[in-house]
Structure formats: structure tokens, C-alpha cells
Write a protein that holds these residues in place. Structure first.
Motif, PDB file in Angstrom:
ATOM      1  N   VAL A 185       0.833  -1.193   0.000  1.00  0.00           N
ATOM      2  CA  VAL A 185       0.000   0.000   0.000  1.00  0.00           C
ATOM      3  C   VAL A 185       0.869   1.245   0.000  1.00  0.00           C
ATOM      4  N   SER A 186       0.252   2.362  -0.355  1.00  0.00           N
ATOM      5  CA  SER A 186       0.953   3.646  -0.296  1.00  0.00           C
ATOM      6  C   SER A 186       0.976   4.141   1.150  1.00  0.00           C
ATOM      7  N   LYS A 187       1.786   5.134   1.413  1.00  0.00           N
ATOM      8  CA  LYS A 187       1.876   5.693   2.758  1.00  0.00           C
ATOM      9  C   LYS A 187       0.527   6.255   3.188  1.00  0.00           C
ATOM     10  N   GLN A 188      -0.166   6.945   2.289  1.00  0.00           N
ATOM     11  CA  GLN A 188      -1.460   7.522   2.635  1.00  0.00           C
ATOM     12  C   GLN A 188      -2.499   6.435   2.886  1.00  0.00           C
ATOM     13  N   GLU A 189      -2.469   5.377   2.072  1.00  0.00           N
ATOM     14  CA  GLU A 189      -3.399   4.262   2.291  1.00  0.00           C
ATOM     15  C   GLU A 189      -3.165   3.632   3.660  1.00  0.00           C
ATOM     16  N   ALA A 190      -1.899   3.486   4.017  1.00  0.00           N
ATOM     17  CA  ALA A 190      -1.572   2.910   5.326  1.00  0.00           C
ATOM     18  C   ALA A 190      -2.071   3.808   6.455  1.00  0.00           C
ATOM     19  N   LEU A 191      -1.886   5.121   6.304  1.00  0.00           N
ATOM     20  CA  LEU A 191      -2.351   6.059   7.335  1.00  0.00           C
ATOM     21  C   LEU A 191      -3.862   6.016   7.466  1.00  0.00           C
ATOM     22  N   ASP A 192      -4.562   5.899   6.361  1.00  0.00           N
ATOM     23  CA  ASP A 192      -6.028   5.813   6.401  1.00  0.00           C
ATOM     24  C   ASP A 192      -6.466   4.523   7.091  1.00  0.00           C
ATOM     25  N   LEU A 193      -5.778   3.439   6.762  1.00  0.00           N
ATOM     26  CA  LEU A 193      -6.158   2.133   7.303  1.00  0.00           C
ATOM     27  C   LEU A 193      -5.952   2.075   8.818  1.00  0.00           C
ATOM     28  N   PHE A 194      -4.881   2.705   9.302  1.00  0.00           N
ATOM     29  CA  PHE A 194      -4.548   2.630  10.728  1.00  0.00           C
ATOM     30  C   PHE A 194      -4.824   3.960  11.440  1.00  0.00           C
ATOM     31  N   LYS A 195      -5.775   4.725  10.961  1.00  0.00           N
ATOM     32  CA  LYS A 195      -6.038   6.048  11.527  1.00  0.00           C
ATOM     33  C   LYS A 195      -6.448   6.013  12.988  1.00  0.00           C
ATOM     34  N   ASP A 196      -6.987   4.866  13.441  1.00  0.00           N
ATOM     35  CA  ASP A 196      -7.406   4.744  14.843  1.00  0.00           C
ATOM     36  C   ASP A 196      -6.346   4.044  15.705  1.00  0.00           C
ATOM     37  N   GLN A 197      -5.195   3.719  15.095  1.00  0.00           N
ATOM     38  CA  GLN A 197      -4.126   3.046  15.822  1.00  0.00           C
ATOM     39  C   GLN A 197      -2.930   3.996  15.961  1.00  0.00           C
ATOM     40  N   TYR A 226       0.044   3.955  17.509  1.00  0.00           N
ATOM     41  CA  TYR A 226       1.437   3.531  17.363  1.00  0.00           C
ATOM     42  C   TYR A 226       1.759   3.133  15.928  1.00  0.00           C
ATOM     43  N   LYS A 227       0.797   2.508  15.246  1.00  0.00           N
ATOM     44  CA  LYS A 227       1.004   2.183  13.836  1.00  0.00           C
ATOM     45  C   LYS A 227       1.125   3.462  13.021  1.00  0.00           C
ATOM     46  N   THR A 228       0.299   4.435  13.352  1.00  0.00           N
ATOM     47  CA  THR A 228       0.347   5.724  12.644  1.00  0.00           C
ATOM     48  C   THR A 228       1.715   6.381  12.803  1.00  0.00           C
ATOM     49  N   GLU A 229       2.251   6.345  14.016  1.00  0.00           N
ATOM     50  CA  GLU A 229       3.566   6.943  14.260  1.00  0.00           C
ATOM     51  C   GLU A 229       4.649   6.222  13.462  1.00  0.00           C
ATOM     52  N   LEU A 230       4.583   4.887  13.431  1.00  0.00           N
ATOM     53  CA  LEU A 230       5.564   4.119  12.665  1.00  0.00           C
ATOM     54  C   LEU A 230       5.491   4.467  11.176  1.00  0.00           C
TER      55      LEU A 230
END
Length: 593
Positions: free
Chosen positions: A81-93, A95-99
């Protein structure tokens, strides 16, 4: 797939199963951080909802949920996935967002789904389907606190550890090994045997108690004896030195965070406790003019050194802030390197062999950012390889290409203990840099001025750490020559005290460490006390022994007794074990012939 890679995939996949189980048990509000595989299993860090905690009583519930998930036979799917897709997917997480935000632009990002309802940010690889984990032998072993990214200023998380092995037999064997390791734990045995203690006023700085100090000095005497035979000269130097010394040595630039510094108003008033002994040896070398006839100059030293550690990294005698390293610094000409390293390897073999410990060597060679003459490097590495070839045979040691320090190649000595655990112990390090930093010189045979090569060398690594390893290796039952007290004396009644004093005096005269219980306690309690301290021999003295000038001996770790042994014979037995540094107790009375 080789065994190590298989175990990595197997354990890492189980970490995802654990995370999914925790979320199903404790709700969607669970924040999950990281979950790597480790040497005997895996762990995962979580931020649990307010008011929720994991107790030991919850372990089975979590294990059962994990097995339930595995039995669903869910597919594992990976997606880039792209960086933005990853951020959208883990928007409620959190620590994942920070990583994800910390990832460089253009970095490949992959996510792994386990079934349809659990997704994790992960490089993989993982199993294709959870059914591949059906035979998994795993067990939650502990829960502890952990800081996000290991920083005490960050969130406090709950870390769940688990064992994981391919089958139940391996898990059972590992748990038995862990149980044995706990029974050997030097942090438990040391205080029980009154060897050492720690106090909160000096974190990571051991107090050696009288019994432990006897062990320390017995070990040090052994070490000194070997080095005197090999032509070493022992020195002692300042523990506290001005900043300028550490600037010249390079420690100020590269190691300042690990030093205890006493700040002054100016640099000239700033001092630091030494983290290493090498500058002391250099100053001694430079105390007078040197010629090629002085080399090799072998300087050994066991001064106290200090290294600042994070509180969470302190671990009994294994990781301390004050210790004594069995240092040696040898100044040699370039053509003496090979013979000197050979002599050091002989010392290492003699020392480790005395304790029944095996070791292996690893050679680390020239890195890209090396300093000095490449021909000197090539010759030094060739000498080291030749020595290792002759010692172990070609191919029977590891070579870490490019992993040496910029100032010289090195040999690391890794030792195995009674439990098969491997310890990084001795180091033999060639150094072309410090002689340059301090402008060290010697007069060559042609009267020209040349620069020596320095060899840094330790065999124990540190006295404290090595003693910690020995406590665990021998389970507190040290060999006779190393035991705090080698003989405990039990006079049965008061009328036997005079003979006990005579025996004690004779043993002390022969440099045997002895303790006598002259109290009015009964014989069994006296014997029990000495057994609790693991004294190798306990002498029981009564009428018959007094009359015949004999001793009756209780042997450590055995119900066996040696009765009416002539006193002179027993003294000879003790002398023999001390002189030979025997691992085993003499359990039979030597014949007179």
C-alpha cells in the motif's frame, strides 16, 4: 527454508495471532504496537483500555482464544500500500500511525491480513493459512510493562511474552532449561550465599561481602599467576582523570554518554571517571623513552572502571555501572603481532579450560572506514587467520567481514556455560589509532622513530560478570580452590574446641580458607549451616579424631563420608586441589604409596 528462518516466520505469525486474540477479548479500543519474534518465542506490546489489565490468571483464556483463531483456518494475505493508504487504514491506531509517519518517502509498505478482521503493518513473511500453526506449541510465559520504543518518556504499554516451538517436546525441554536457569540465577544464589549485595544508593555498583570477596581474590590470584608466567607487568592508575585525557583518547567524542562526568567551571576543571583502562597503560608506556628492546611490553590492570547505564539495563553482576575488567594492553612492533596473539590465545585456552568451559572465536576484519596502512591491516589479518587456523582448523571459526573497528581487526571469544548458553567474553583488539592519538613512539634497531601497535585484551571481560557466570555455571558450588570457605570445622562438643583450633591453624598455615563453628549449637545444625553455604568439606571432630589426630569429612553434594582421615593427609589433599585448580573434589583418601 532453513530452521532459523522457519522459526522466525512461525513465531512472528503467532505474534499476529496473539494480537488478534487480545483484540477479540478486550475490544476494538486496544491499541497494538509491535510484536517481534525473539529467541524462544515472541511478544506483543499493547495499550489496553482504561481499567483493563492482564494477569497470570488470564493467560489460559488468551491461549484458548489463540487456538480458537488458529482452528478457523483463515488465510493470510499480503498487500502493498501507499503511505497515505496505510495512514487511512490505521487512523485509529496511534502507534502504527507513528511508525508509518516515520517511514522514508518511497519506502515499500506492506500489510498482512489474518482473516477479514485483523490487519497489521508488517514486512513479513508469514504463513499462508493459520492451519499451518495447528501443531504450534506455545505458552504465555509472562506479562510486564514496557515503554513505547523503549523510551521512558513515552507511553507505558503492556507486553505479553510467549514461548513458541514447533512441537510440545521442544517446548517442554525449553521450559525445563528455563526452570534450571532460574534455580541457577546468580541474583538469587549470590545473596543467599552472602557473596554480594546491591544498595539503592549506588545502582549497579555491587558491594562484595566477605565471602564473595574471597571468591574474587581467589580468581584474581589465579589470573595474576598465569600472567606473571607470561611476562606481564601489573599496574594501577587513576580512576579519575581530566577531560583532556579523554579528548585525546577519543572517548570524549565517541563515548561521553557512557561516562560519569564531574563538570567544572572550565574544561581544565572537568574530570571523568574512567570507562576504560587503556589511557592508563599508554601513560605508563610514555613515562620514559622506549626502544625495540622493550617490546613487546605487556601491561595488565584490574582497576575499578565506571560506565553509565540506563537503569532498566542493569542486571545483577551481568550489567553493572562499576566493575573491574581484567585488562591487558600490549605494545608491539608490527612484526610481533602474530606471536603475541598466539600467546594470548594460549592464555585464554588455559583460563577457560580451568573452569571446564568451552569457547569459540570470531574474527572481525577491516571495515570500509578503516584508518592506517592497508598493508599493515592485510598482514595483521593474515596473522590472525593463521593463528585461528592453527588453533581451530580452517573453517572452524567465524569471520565477520568488515565488522572490525576502524582502528584495527579483532577476535571475540564466545564461551558456553553448563546450560549451553553462549556468552561474549574475551576480546583481542588490534589498535592502530590510539598510538597515533598519543604520538607513541619507540626507537627501532636502525635508530629511527617508529610507532608501536597496541593490543587491547580481556579474557574474563569483567571480573564481576565472570563471577556471575561462574555462580550460575556451578550453581553456587564452586570448585574447591575458588570456594569462599573451603573447609568448615564442626567440633562436636566444647572439649573438642582445642583440637578444632589446632586443625584450623594448620589449614590456615597452608593457605586453606577455613571457618569453624565454636557455638553451643548441636552438631547437626552446625553441619547444616555449612552445607547451606556449600562449603566443599565439613570436618567433624570428636573424641576419636582428637585422639588419633584425624578428621572425619562430610563431602559436599553427597551422603558419602570419609572417616578418620589422617590430618596431614587431608592437608595434602587440600594443597593438591589448590595447586592444580581442580574442578572436582577429591572423594577418596589417597593411598600412602
Amino acid at each position: 527454508m532453513d530452521k532459523e528462518k522457519y522459526l522466525e516466520v512461525y513465531r512472528h505469525s503467532l505474534a499476529h495471532i496473539l494480537a488478534k486474540a487480545v483484540i477479540e477479548l478486550y475490544g476494538k479500543d486496544v491499541q497494538y504496537a509491535i510484536g517481534p519474534q525473539i529467541a524462544d518465542g515472541f511478544y506483543y506490546d499493547f495499550k489496553l483500555p482504561d481499567g483493563v489489565s492482564v494477569q497470570e490468571s488470564d493467560f489460559k483464556k488468551i491461549e484458548d482464544k489463540m487456538r480458537e483463531i488458529i482452528k478457523r483456518r483463515e488465510d493470510w494475505t499480503v498487500k502493498e500500500v501507499s503511505k497515505q493508504e496505510a495512514l487511512d487504514l490505521f487512523k485509529d491506531q496511534k502507534y502504527k500511525t507513528e511508525l508509518i509517519k516515520d517511514l522514508p518517502e518511497g519506502e515499500k509498505i506492506t500489510i498482512y491480513w489474518t482473516g477479514d478482521d485483523y490487519v497489521d503493518l508488517c514486512r513479513g513473511p508469514h504463513v499462508d493459512n493459520s492451519q499451518e500453526l495447528m501443531s504450534a506449541a506455545f505458552e504465555i510465559r509472562s506479562v510486564s510493562g514496557a515503554y513505547w520504543r523503549g523510551d521512558e518518556h513515552n507511553d507505558s504499554l503492556t507486553r505479553i511474552y510467549a514461548y513458541a516451538f514447533p512441537d510440545k517436546k521442544q517446548l517442554k525441554e525449553h521450559k525445563a532449561l528455563i526452570k534450571e536457569a532460574k534455580e541457577r540465577d546468580h541474583k538469587k544464589i549470590g545473596p543467599q550465599l552472602e557473596l554480594f549485595m546491591f544498595d539503592e544508593t549506588a545502582p549497579g555498583m555491587p558491594y562484595w561481602l566477605p565471602r564473595g570477596w574471597k571468591v574474587f581474590n581467589a580468581l584474581l590470584d589465579f589470573w595474576r599467576g598465569i600472567h606473571e608466567e607470561h611476562g606481564y607487568h601489573e599496574i594501577s592508575g587513576p580512576v579519575l582523570s581530566k577531560k583532556e585525557l579523554w579528548v585525546t583518547s577519543g572517548h570524549w567524542a565517541h563515548y561521553q554518554d557512557g561516562m560519569f562526568v564531574l563538570e567544572g567551571e572550565t574544561d581544565a576543571d572537568t574530570y571523568a571517571l574512567k570507562p576504560m583502562n587503556c589511557p592508563n597503560a599508554i601513560k605508563v608506556y610514555m613515562n620514559k623513552s622506549r626502544s625495540y628492546r622493550d617490546l613487546p611490553l605487556r601491561i595488565n590492570q584490574v582497576d575499578v572502571i565506571h560506565r553509565k547505564e540506563k537503569s532498566g539495563e542493569l542486571n545483577g553482576l551481568f550489567r553493572v555501572q562499576m566493575f573491574r575488567q581484567d585488562d591487558a594492553h600490549i605494545l608491539v612492533t608490527e612484526d610481533q603481532i602474530g606471536e603475541e596473539i598466539k600467546d594470548i590465545m594460549e592464555i585464554a585456552t588455559e583460563i577457560y579450560g580451568t573452569f571446564g568451559l568451552t569457547y569459540k572465536a570470531e574474527l572481525s576484519t577491516r571495515p570500509d572506514d578503516y584508518m592506517g596502512d592497508i598493508e599493515v591491516w592485510n598482514q595483521a589479518e593474515a596473522d590472525l587467520k593463521d593463528i585461528l587456523d592453527k588453533t581451530y582448523g580452517p573453517g572452524n571459526y567465524e569471520i565477520n567481514e568488515g565488522d572490525g573497528a576502524f582502528y584495527g581487526p579483532k577476535i571475540d571469544l564466545k564461551m558456553k556455560d553448563a546450560l549451553g548458553r553462549e556468552w561474549q567474553m574475551g576480546t583481542i583488539q588490534l589498535d592502530f589509532q590510539l598510538p597515533l592519538n598519543f604520538d607513541m613512539k619507540y626507537t627501532a634497531a636502525d635508530s629511527s622513530q617508529k610507532r608501536p601497535v597496541m593490543i587491547h585484551r580481556a579474557i574474563f571481560g569483567s571480573m564481576e560478570r565472570f563471577i556471575g557466570i561462574l555462580i550460575e555455571n556451578f550453581k553456587g558450588s564452586f570448585p574447591f580452590w575458588l570456594s569462599p570457605y573451603q573447609v568448615g570445622i564442626v567440633p562436636i562438643r566444647e572439649e573438642h574446641n582445642d583440637y578444632a583450633r589446632e586443625v584450623e591453624k594448620l589449614l590456615r598455615k597452608n593457605h586453606v580458607r577455613v571457618e569453624t563453628d565454636y557455638s553451643e549449637a548441636n552438631m547437626k545444625n552446625k553441619i547444616k549451616n555449612f552445607k547451606n553455604f556449600k562449603d566443599p568439606y565439613i570436618l567433624v571432630l570428636g573424641d576419636k579424631e582428637k585422639e588419633n589426630r584425624t578428621v572425619s569429612i562430610n563431602l559436599r553434594g553427597s551422603n558419602k563420608q570419609l572417616n578418620n582421615v589422617p590430618l596431614d593427609t587431608f592437608v595434602a589433599m587440600c594443597n593438591k586441589m589448590n595447586e592444580e585448580h581442580s574442578l572436582d573434589l577429591i572423594e577418596e583418601v589417597p593411598s600412602e604409596d
